[in-house]
Design a protein around this motif. Structure first.
Motif, PDB file in Angstrom:
ATOM      1  N   LEU A 227      -2.503   0.299  -4.552  1.00  0.00           N
ATOM      2  CA  LEU A 227      -2.440  -1.051  -4.014  1.00  0.00           C
ATOM      3  C   LEU A 227      -1.775  -1.910  -5.067  1.00  0.00           C
ATOM      4  CD1 LEU A 227      -3.250  -3.222  -1.904  1.00  0.00           C
ATOM      5  CD2 LEU A 227      -5.376  -3.479  -3.194  1.00  0.00           C
ATOM      6  N   ASN A 228      -0.687  -2.571  -4.692  1.00  0.00           N
ATOM      7  CA  ASN A 228       0.068  -3.415  -5.591  1.00  0.00           C
ATOM      8  C   ASN A 228       0.031  -4.833  -5.045  1.00  0.00           C
ATOM      9  OD1 ASN A 228       2.711  -4.817  -6.335  1.00  0.00           O
ATOM     10  ND2 ASN A 228       2.664  -3.099  -7.769  1.00  0.00           N
TER      11      ASN A 228
ATOM     12  N   ILE B  48       5.340   7.037   0.176  1.00  0.00           N
ATOM     13  CA  ILE B  48       5.873   6.062   1.130  1.00  0.00           C
ATOM     14  C   ILE B  48       5.120   4.753   0.906  1.00  0.00           C
ATOM     15  CG2 ILE B  48       6.157   5.486   3.565  1.00  0.00           C
ATOM     16  CD1 ILE B  48       7.911   7.777   2.622  1.00  0.00           C
ATOM     17  N   ILE B  49       5.872   3.667   0.743  1.00  0.00           N
ATOM     18  CA  ILE B  49       5.276   2.364   0.477  1.00  0.00           C
ATOM     19  C   ILE B  49       5.496   1.448   1.663  1.00  0.00           C
ATOM     20  CG2 ILE B  49       7.369   1.523  -0.696  1.00  0.00           C
ATOM     21  CD1 ILE B  49       5.479  -0.064  -2.568  1.00  0.00           C
ATOM     22  N   TYR B  50       4.503   0.643   1.941  1.00  0.00           N
ATOM     23  CA  TYR B  50       4.632  -0.406   2.965  1.00  0.00           C
ATOM     24  C   TYR B  50       4.246  -1.728   2.297  1.00  0.00           C
ATOM     25  CZ  TYR B  50       4.479  -3.022   7.266  1.00  0.00           C
ATOM     26  OH  TYR B  50       4.731  -3.942   8.246  1.00  0.00           O
TER      27      TYR B  50
ATOM     28  N   ILE C 293       0.862  -1.179   0.000  1.00  0.00           N
ATOM     29  CA  ILE C 293       0.000   0.000   0.000  1.00  0.00           C
ATOM     30  C   ILE C 293       0.898   1.229   0.000  1.00  0.00           C
ATOM     31  CG2 ILE C 293      -1.705   1.314   1.305  1.00  0.00           C
ATOM     32  CD1 ILE C 293      -2.734  -1.320   2.414  1.00  0.00           C
ATOM     33  N   THR C 294       0.559   2.214  -0.810  1.00  0.00           N
ATOM     34  CA  THR C 294       1.361   3.429  -0.926  1.00  0.00           C
ATOM     35  C   THR C 294       0.449   4.653  -0.916  1.00  0.00           C
ATOM     36  OG1 THR C 294       2.920   2.236  -2.337  1.00  0.00           O
ATOM     37  CG2 THR C 294       3.087   4.620  -2.324  1.00  0.00           C
ATOM     38  N   LEU C 295       0.846   5.688  -0.179  1.00  0.00           N
ATOM     39  CA  LEU C 295       0.210   6.998  -0.265  1.00  0.00           C
ATOM     40  C   LEU C 295       1.133   7.878  -1.090  1.00  0.00           C
ATOM     41  CD1 LEU C 295      -0.959   7.412   3.429  1.00  0.00           C
ATOM     42  CD2 LEU C 295      -2.303   6.656   1.463  1.00  0.00           C
TER      43      LEU C 295
END
Length: 191
Positions: free
Chosen positions: A52-53, A187-189, A21-23
């Motif tokens: 969403l990847n 920022i990606i998590y 998930i990335t914003l």
């Protein structure tokens, strides 16, 4: 029976996949307007969104985004020139490949875009989209995403009036069309 087996395989694939998930936020350059000559816009805009990847098998999967873009749209002809604020919500859905090389990730994809243009009337456009991301990981899960994608609308769309109670398919010369390039950071998590 076939449908149940397909659903089970899809659920197993989704459960065993990894996802991120990335914003994001960024700038974009719009080449937009109706297909008539009096309503055009070429210029910068600002966008925010989330993506969403999902990796299914060996880095192959899908990436979908939800982004909102705002910019000032200029309507110009011989008698008048006005500028109105315009907002667009994009939902690109792409087939995606992710590769990871040490602490750097790379992604490439292409697919379709659904664009909701807050114009009078509200417009729903479909288009082709492509994109690429580079991710600089700070650990196993968190990273900095830098990417771009482009949207190129097909020439036909669906129009709604402001009350969303009268839907018509638009095939006239006033149809909205966008060609947009997006730059984004976020920022990606990764789970």
């Amino acid at each position: 029976m076939k449908k149940k087996i397909i659903v089970i395989f899809m659920l197993v694939g989704f459960i065993s996949s990894s996802f991120a998930i990335t914003l994001t936020t960024g700038i974009n350059y719009e080449f937009s307007g109706t297909t008539s000559s009096d309503e055009k816009y070429n210029g910068p805009g600002f966008n925010i969104g989330a993506l969403l990847n999902i990796d299914f098998i060996h880095g192959f999967g899908i990436q979908t985004e939800l982004s909102s873009t705002v910019f000032n749209f200029k309507i110009q002809n011989e008698q008048l020139e006005i500028t109105v604020p315009l907002s667009i919500i994009d939902v690109p859905i792409m087939m995606w490949w992710n590769g990871k090389f040490n602490s750097i990730g790379v992604g490439l994809g292409a697919g379709i875009n659904l664009g909701f243009v807050n114009y009078n009337p509200v417009l729903l456009n479909f288009g082709f989209t492509f994109g690429s991301n580079v991710i600089f990981y700070f650990g196993n899960h968190i990273g900095l995403l830098v990417g771009f994608h482009g949207i190129f609308d097909f020439p036909k769309g669906i129009t709604f009036d402001k009350e969303i109670n009268d839907m018509t398919i638009s095939f006239d010369s006033q149809n909205w069309k966008r060609n947009t390039l997006f730059g984004k950071v976020g920022i990606i998590y990764r789970f």
